[in-house]
Design an enzyme around this catalytic site. Structure first.
Site, PDB file in Angstrom:
ATOM      1  CG  ASP A   1      -1.773   0.992   1.549  1.00  0.00           C
ATOM      2  OD1 ASP A   1      -2.723   1.604   0.118  1.00  0.00           O
ATOM      3  OD2 ASP A   1      -3.118   1.207   2.424  1.00  0.00           O
ATOM      4  N   GLY A   2       0.397   2.212  -1.203  1.00  0.00           N
ATOM      5  CA  GLY A   2       0.637   3.766   0.005  1.00  0.00           C
ATOM      6  C   GLY A   2       1.729   3.607  -2.162  1.00  0.00           C
TER       7      GLY A   2
ATOM      8  NE  ARG B   1      -1.458   6.311   1.015  1.00  0.00           N
ATOM      9  CZ  ARG B   1      -1.987   5.777   2.122  1.00  0.00           C
ATOM     10  NH1 ARG B   1      -1.751   6.390   3.520  1.00  0.00           N
ATOM     11  NH2 ARG B   1      -2.327   4.469   1.982  1.00  0.00           N
TER      12      ARG B   1
ATOM     13  NE  ARG C   1      -4.184   6.845  -8.091  1.00  0.00           N
ATOM     14  CZ  ARG C   1      -4.267   6.112  -6.628  1.00  0.00           C
ATOM     15  NH1 ARG C   1      -3.284   7.236  -5.758  1.00  0.00           N
ATOM     16  NH2 ARG C   1      -4.574   4.920  -6.283  1.00  0.00           N
TER      17      ARG C   1
ATOM     18  CG  ASN D   1      -7.228  -2.169  -6.234  1.00  0.00           C
ATOM     19  OD1 ASN D   1      -6.388  -3.358  -6.378  1.00  0.00           O
ATOM     20  ND2 ASN D   1      -7.939  -1.777  -4.741  1.00  0.00           N
ATOM     21  CD1 TRP D   2     -12.483  -6.071 -10.614  1.00  0.00           C
ATOM     22  CD2 TRP D   2     -11.397  -5.112 -12.076  1.00  0.00           C
ATOM     23  NE1 TRP D   2     -11.746  -6.636 -10.648  1.00  0.00           N
ATOM     24  CE2 TRP D   2     -10.954  -6.103 -12.018  1.00  0.00           C
ATOM     25  CE3 TRP D   2     -11.081  -3.851 -13.088  1.00  0.00           C
ATOM     26  CZ2 TRP D   2     -10.261  -6.565 -13.065  1.00  0.00           C
ATOM     27  CZ3 TRP D   2     -10.451  -4.512 -14.214  1.00  0.00           C
ATOM     28  CH2 TRP D   2      -9.823  -5.665 -14.561  1.00  0.00           C
TER      29      TRP D   2
ATOM     30  NE  ARG E   1      -8.219   0.162   4.643  1.00  0.00           N
ATOM     31  CZ  ARG E   1      -7.737   2.168   4.675  1.00  0.00           C
ATOM     32  NH1 ARG E   1      -7.848   2.295   5.596  1.00  0.00           N
ATOM     33  NH2 ARG E   1      -7.236   2.395   3.505  1.00  0.00           N
ATOM     34  CG  LEU E   2      -6.736  -7.725   8.627  1.00  0.00           C
ATOM     35  CD1 LEU E   2      -7.565  -8.761   9.017  1.00  0.00           C
ATOM     36  CD2 LEU E   2      -5.136  -7.945   8.616  1.00  0.00           C
TER      37      LEU E   2
END
Length: 280
Positions: A45-46, A49, A58, A93-94, A218-219
């Site tokens: 993740d990240g 950002r 992105r 993610n869609w 979170r998971l």
């Protein structure tokens, strides 16, 4: 799974990592190479950002994240980790803009082709977790090709979770069991072992260590069944900045944890039941 590691510490040579930084060298001296996790899972993740902070699109973050994935994969393979699961693309993610999901699918295809020499050099066998039939035809072709090319490899199993969701996986497993029951007339209750055999990760040990970058607590619907007793390591580091040192740091932290699987440590401070509880 509560099985012990079959890793032979004499087979794990930190020199296989090649040149190391002073920080990495210090972390390696803190590691017991006989007690590394068997299965490591990563929520990468990240990326977005990271790109935003650098005033980049992105897509640049996602592309940079593939370099971190490469380092993580090669390090785990050389340390004789049995399995590494990377959360690459979720069923949720869609919901992202089509331009981004199209880019991610193309990036995945590029990655599978460009990284194959590294995969083969490190004797890695590839598996994919998720509803692959819902992915673009070209992606499915490259996934099958990667599995076929690495099928005879005997080293670490690299699992890429694509179009993956933990709840979807459990639903798929139960539907597969129901289909078998309907065909065979079996009316026995479903056991945990039977359900585990129908998960995408069938045949692999459950993750010992779940790593989440970017600091989110979170998971995210990842391996919900399998991580029941996994140790969780959360770092504020964004995925493109997750270096080999941060991975080794996660292993050091893992070895500090006391894993009891719901039991108690014999002779430990909680081994005796307080009298006021015992007398109930």
């Amino acid at each position: 799974m509560l099985t012990k590691s079959h890793r032979n510490p004499s087979e794990v040579d930190p020199r296989a990592l090649g040149p190391v930084t002073p920080e990495e060298a210090a972390l390696l001296t803190s590691l017991d190479l006989a007690r590394l996790p068997r299965h490591v899972a990563c929520i990468m993740d990240g990326n977005g950002r990271w790109a935003q902070r650098k005033h980049l699109p992105r897509a640049a973050g996602h592309r940079s994240g593939t370099q971190t994935a490469r380092s993580t994969i090669e390090t785990c393979a050389r340390l004789k980790i049995e399995a590494l699961s990377l959360y690459a693309f979720s069923v949720e993610n869609w919901r992202r803009p089509k331009t981004e999901t199209d880019f991610l699918m193309q990036l995945l295809r590029e990655y599978l082709r460009q990284e194959m020499p590294l995969i083969q050099r490190n004797n890695i066998r590839m598996r994919f977790l998720g509803r692959s039939r819902e992915l673009p035809a070209g992606v499915q072709h490259d996934m099958r090709d990667a599995e076929d090319k690495t099928a005879k490899n005997t080293g670490m199993v690299l699992c890429l979770a694509l179009n993956y969701g933990g709840r979807a996986e459990i639903v798929d497993a139960l539907n597969a069991i129901l289909a078998e029951r309907a065909a065979g007339g079996n009316r026995e209750a479903v056991s945990e072992e039977e359900l585990s055999r129908h998960l995408y990760t069938a045949g692999l040990p459950d993750p010992d260590l779940l790593i989440r970058s970017s600091g989110e607590m979170r998971l995210s619907n990842f391996l919900l069944w399998q991580i029941a007793y996994a140790e969780i390591f959360v770092t504020e580091t964004l995925w493109p900045d997750f270096t080999r040192a941060r991975l080794l740091e996660a292993f050091v932290e893992f070895q500090k944890r006391e894993r009891r699987y719901g039991g108690i440590r014999e002779g430990g401070p909680d081994a005796e039941v307080p009298a006021r509880v015992a007398g109930r």
